[in-house]
Design a protein around this motif. Structure first.
Motif, PDB file in Angstrom:
ATOM      1  N   PRO A  82      19.555  -1.197  -8.161  1.00 37.98           N
ATOM      2  CA  PRO A  82      19.110  -1.714  -9.471  1.00 37.98           C
ATOM      3  C   PRO A  82      18.365  -3.034  -9.418  1.00 37.98           C
ATOM      4  O   PRO A  82      17.697  -3.397 -10.391  1.00 37.98           O
ATOM      5  CB  PRO A  82      20.427  -1.854 -10.256  1.00 37.98           C
ATOM      6  CG  PRO A  82      21.492  -1.940  -9.212  1.00 37.98           C
ATOM      7  CD  PRO A  82      21.022  -1.118  -8.058  1.00 37.98           C
ATOM      8  N   ALA A  83      18.458  -3.766  -8.313  1.00 37.58           N
ATOM      9  CA  ALA A  83      17.775  -5.067  -8.232  1.00 37.58           C
ATOM     10  C   ALA A  83      16.290  -4.929  -7.911  1.00 37.58           C
ATOM     11  O   ALA A  83      15.527  -5.884  -8.093  1.00 37.58           O
ATOM     12  CB  ALA A  83      18.443  -5.943  -7.184  1.00 37.58           C
ATOM     13  N   HIS A  84      15.860  -3.755  -7.462  1.00 37.95           N
ATOM     14  CA  HIS A  84      14.460  -3.566  -7.082  1.00 37.95           C
ATOM     15  C   HIS A  84      13.571  -3.558  -8.323  1.00 37.95           C
ATOM     16  O   HIS A  84      13.949  -3.057  -9.387  1.00 37.95           O
ATOM     17  CB  HIS A  84      14.304  -2.252  -6.314  1.00 37.95           C
ATOM     18  CG  HIS A  84      13.007  -2.128  -5.588  1.00 37.95           C
ATOM     19  ND1 HIS A  84      11.826  -1.793  -6.215  1.00 37.95           N
ATOM     20  CD2 HIS A  84      12.704  -2.292  -4.268  1.00 37.95           C
ATOM     21  CE1 HIS A  84      10.858  -1.751  -5.318  1.00 37.95           C
ATOM     22  NE2 HIS A  84      11.354  -2.056  -4.135  1.00 37.95           N
ATOM     23  N   ALA A  85      12.353  -4.083  -8.170  1.00 35.83           N
ATOM     24  CA  ALA A  85      11.432  -4.186  -9.307  1.00 35.83           C
ATOM     25  C   ALA A  85      11.058  -2.830  -9.898  1.00 35.83           C
ATOM     26  O   ALA A  85      10.746  -2.729 -11.094  1.00 35.83           O
ATOM     27  CB  ALA A  85      10.168  -4.931  -8.875  1.00 35.83           C
ATOM     28  N   ALA A 136       0.833  -1.199   0.000  1.00 37.35           N
ATOM     29  CA  ALA A 136       0.000   0.000   0.000  1.00 37.35           C
ATOM     30  C   ALA A 136       0.874   1.258   0.000  1.00 37.35           C
ATOM     31  O   ALA A 136       0.546   2.262  -0.647  1.00 37.35           O
ATOM     32  CB  ALA A 136      -0.929   0.001   1.211  1.00 37.35           C
ATOM     33  N   GLY A 137       1.997   1.200   0.725  1.00 36.56           N
ATOM     34  CA  GLY A 137       2.911   2.335   0.754  1.00 36.56           C
ATOM     35  C   GLY A 137       3.538   2.576  -0.609  1.00 36.56           C
ATOM     36  O   GLY A 137       3.665   3.724  -1.056  1.00 36.56           O
ATOM     37  N   GLU A 138       3.941   1.502  -1.278  1.00 37.06           N
ATOM     38  CA  GLU A 138       4.499   1.648  -2.621  1.00 37.06           C
ATOM     39  C   GLU A 138       3.470   2.210  -3.584  1.00 37.06           C
ATOM     40  O   GLU A 138       3.784   3.063  -4.428  1.00 37.06           O
ATOM     41  CB  GLU A 138       5.021   0.307  -3.134  1.00 37.06           C
ATOM     42  CG  GLU A 138       6.338  -0.108  -2.518  1.00 37.06           C
ATOM     43  CD  GLU A 138       7.008  -1.237  -3.280  1.00 37.06           C
ATOM     44  OE1 GLU A 138       6.319  -1.913  -4.085  1.00 37.06           O
ATOM     45  OE2 GLU A 138       8.217  -1.455  -3.075  1.00 37.06           O
ATOM     46  N   ALA A 139       2.229   1.747  -3.464  1.00 33.35           N
ATOM     47  CA  ALA A 139       1.176   2.260  -4.343  1.00 33.35           C
ATOM     48  C   ALA A 139       0.950   3.752  -4.102  1.00 33.35           C
ATOM     49  O   ALA A 139       0.756   4.526  -5.047  1.00 33.35           O
ATOM     50  CB  ALA A 139      -0.125   1.484  -4.117  1.00 33.35           C
ATOM     51  N   LEU A 140       0.990   4.178  -2.836  1.00 30.37           N
ATOM     52  CA  LEU A 140       0.832   5.595  -2.525  1.00 30.37           C
ATOM     53  C   LEU A 140       1.984   6.408  -3.100  1.00 30.37           C
ATOM     54  O   LEU A 140       1.777   7.487  -3.664  1.00 30.37           O
ATOM     55  CB  LEU A 140       0.759   5.797  -1.012  1.00 30.37           C
ATOM     56  CG  LEU A 140       0.719   7.258  -0.539  1.00 30.37           C
ATOM     57  CD1 LEU A 140      -0.504   7.975  -1.097  1.00 30.37           C
ATOM     58  CD2 LEU A 140       0.740   7.336   0.974  1.00 30.37           C
ATOM     59  N   PRO A 189      13.848  -0.095 -12.908  1.00 28.94           N
ATOM     60  CA  PRO A 189      13.824   0.219 -14.346  1.00 28.94           C
ATOM     61  C   PRO A 189      12.847   1.350 -14.688  1.00 28.94           C
ATOM     62  O   PRO A 189      13.169   2.221 -15.513  1.00 28.94           O
ATOM     63  CB  PRO A 189      13.399  -1.107 -14.990  1.00 28.94           C
ATOM     64  CG  PRO A 189      13.824  -2.156 -14.019  1.00 28.94           C
ATOM     65  CD  PRO A 189      13.609  -1.539 -12.667  1.00 28.94           C
ATOM     66  N   LEU A 190      11.671   1.347 -14.070  1.00 30.37           N
ATOM     67  CA  LEU A 190      10.691   2.408 -14.320  1.00 30.37           C
ATOM     68  C   LEU A 190      11.229   3.758 -13.860  1.00 30.37           C
ATOM     69  O   LEU A 190      11.194   4.748 -14.607  1.00 30.37           O
ATOM     70  CB  LEU A 190       9.379   2.087 -13.604  1.00 30.37           C
ATOM     71  CG  LEU A 190       8.348   3.224 -13.508  1.00 30.37           C
ATOM     72  CD1 LEU A 190       7.951   3.718 -14.889  1.00 30.37           C
ATOM     73  CD2 LEU A 190       7.135   2.772 -12.723  1.00 30.37           C
ATOM     74  N   LEU A 191      11.737   3.812 -12.633  1.00 29.33           N
ATOM     75  CA  LEU A 191      12.211   5.081 -12.096  1.00 29.33           C
ATOM     76  C   LEU A 191      13.426   5.588 -12.856  1.00 29.33           C
ATOM     77  O   LEU A 191      13.557   6.793 -13.107  1.00 29.33           O
ATOM     78  CB  LEU A 191      12.540   4.929 -10.614  1.00 29.33           C
ATOM     79  CG  LEU A 191      11.374   4.534  -9.707  1.00 29.33           C
ATOM     80  CD1 LEU A 191      11.845   4.391  -8.264  1.00 29.33           C
ATOM     81  CD2 LEU A 191      10.232   5.534  -9.800  1.00 29.33           C
ATOM     82  N   ALA A 192      14.317   4.674 -13.259  1.00 29.06           N
ATOM     83  CA  ALA A 192      15.503   5.086 -14.016  1.00 29.06           C
ATOM     84  C   ALA A 192      15.113   5.626 -15.386  1.00 29.06           C
ATOM     85  O   ALA A 192      15.725   6.585 -15.885  1.00 29.06           O
ATOM     86  CB  ALA A 192      16.465   3.910 -14.154  1.00 29.06           C
TER      87      ALA A 192
END
Length: 255
Positions: free
Chosen positions: A181-184, A54-58, A187-190
């Motif tokens: 870089p290993a976090h899912a 939920a925190g990531e979605a926020l 790639p989107l944020l980069a």
């Protein structure tokens, strides 16, 4: 560290003499302390938000709202007074922001949240109270400074856009460094970060082309006011993020 991050966020400091105000300033005294505080609190807030789905979605929703409300409100200001040579650049910039909004909306859905990219679906953005306050301050700044430039409101709108892109670049650099870089989400944020760095260069070059030599002092004053507004919202926003992340960690089944 935070002051260094602030200065590194604009990889292309303006080459033309008289446009030093477009590069992120070297902070000293209270502004430097404020930047360091915001940096530390936002890193802690990111850790809190990443502790639950939920925190990531926020967190992703905050990025989505930023793409839709702030940038597109400025797009409307810019397009109203844009010369012909700027039209293609504005079209590409808007396309980038729409893509970012769609990607953030998809990432929110993957984490069980609900979001639609309004810019893509043709809906009007719905900024939160915090974003509306900042937009109101920006619009007042545009009206006050527009009469002092030959290109009118285009210059203050682009000055605000430059500061917003520089801030977005700093935020995404911090976020990518924190999660690694290993976090899912990396790639989107980069990808978005790379686009924001390109937008910084475009905004800077556009201002250098639009501002006459006798207008440069006014531009420097404008950039100081824009960045003061950004700093004024920084601590409040950072603390709000941390509190939201901490609260969501306590919600049953949030993670």
């Amino acid at each position: 560290m935070a002051a260094e991050l602030y200065a590194r966020a604009a990889p292309d400091a303006p080459d033309a003499p008289g446009f030093e105000s477009l590069a992120p300033p070297r902070l000293h005294g209270w502004p430097a302390l404020q930047a360091a505080l915001v940096h530390r609190v936002k890193r802690a807030a990111l850790r809190q938000l990443h502790a639950s789905r939920a925190g990531e979605a926020l967190l992703l929703r905050l990025y989505l709202v930023g793409e839709e409300s702030s940038e597109q409100a400025l797009q409307r200001e810019l397009r109203a007074a844009a010369p012909d040579w700027l039209e293609r650049q504005l079209d590409q910039h808007l396309a980038d922001e729409q893509l970012h909004a769609r990607l953030f909306a998809e990432a929110i859905a993957e984490r069980g949240g609900r979001a639609r990219a309004g810019a893509v679906d043709g809906e009007q953005p719905r900024p939160d109270w915090f974003s509306r306050r900042k937009l109101a301050r920006w619009q007042a700044l545009i009206r006050r400074h527009a009469p002092h430039f030959a290109h009118g409101g285009l210059v203050p709108a682009y000055a605000i856009g430059l500061a917003a892109e520089q801030m977005a670049s700093r935020i995404l650099e911090r976020h990518c460094a924190l999660i690694g870089p290993a976090h899912a989400l990396h790639p989107l944020l980069a990808r978005v970060w790379a686009d924001e760095q390109r937008h910084v260069r475009l905004c800077s070059h556009t201002l250098q082309r639009c501002v006459a030599p006798h207008e440069r002092a006014r531009l420097a004053q404008l950039m100081d006011e824009v960045r003061a507004i950004e700093r004024g919202f920084g601590i409040t926003g950072a603390l709000g993020m941390w509190c939201a992340g901490a609260a969501l960690r306590l919600v049953p089944r949030a993670g």
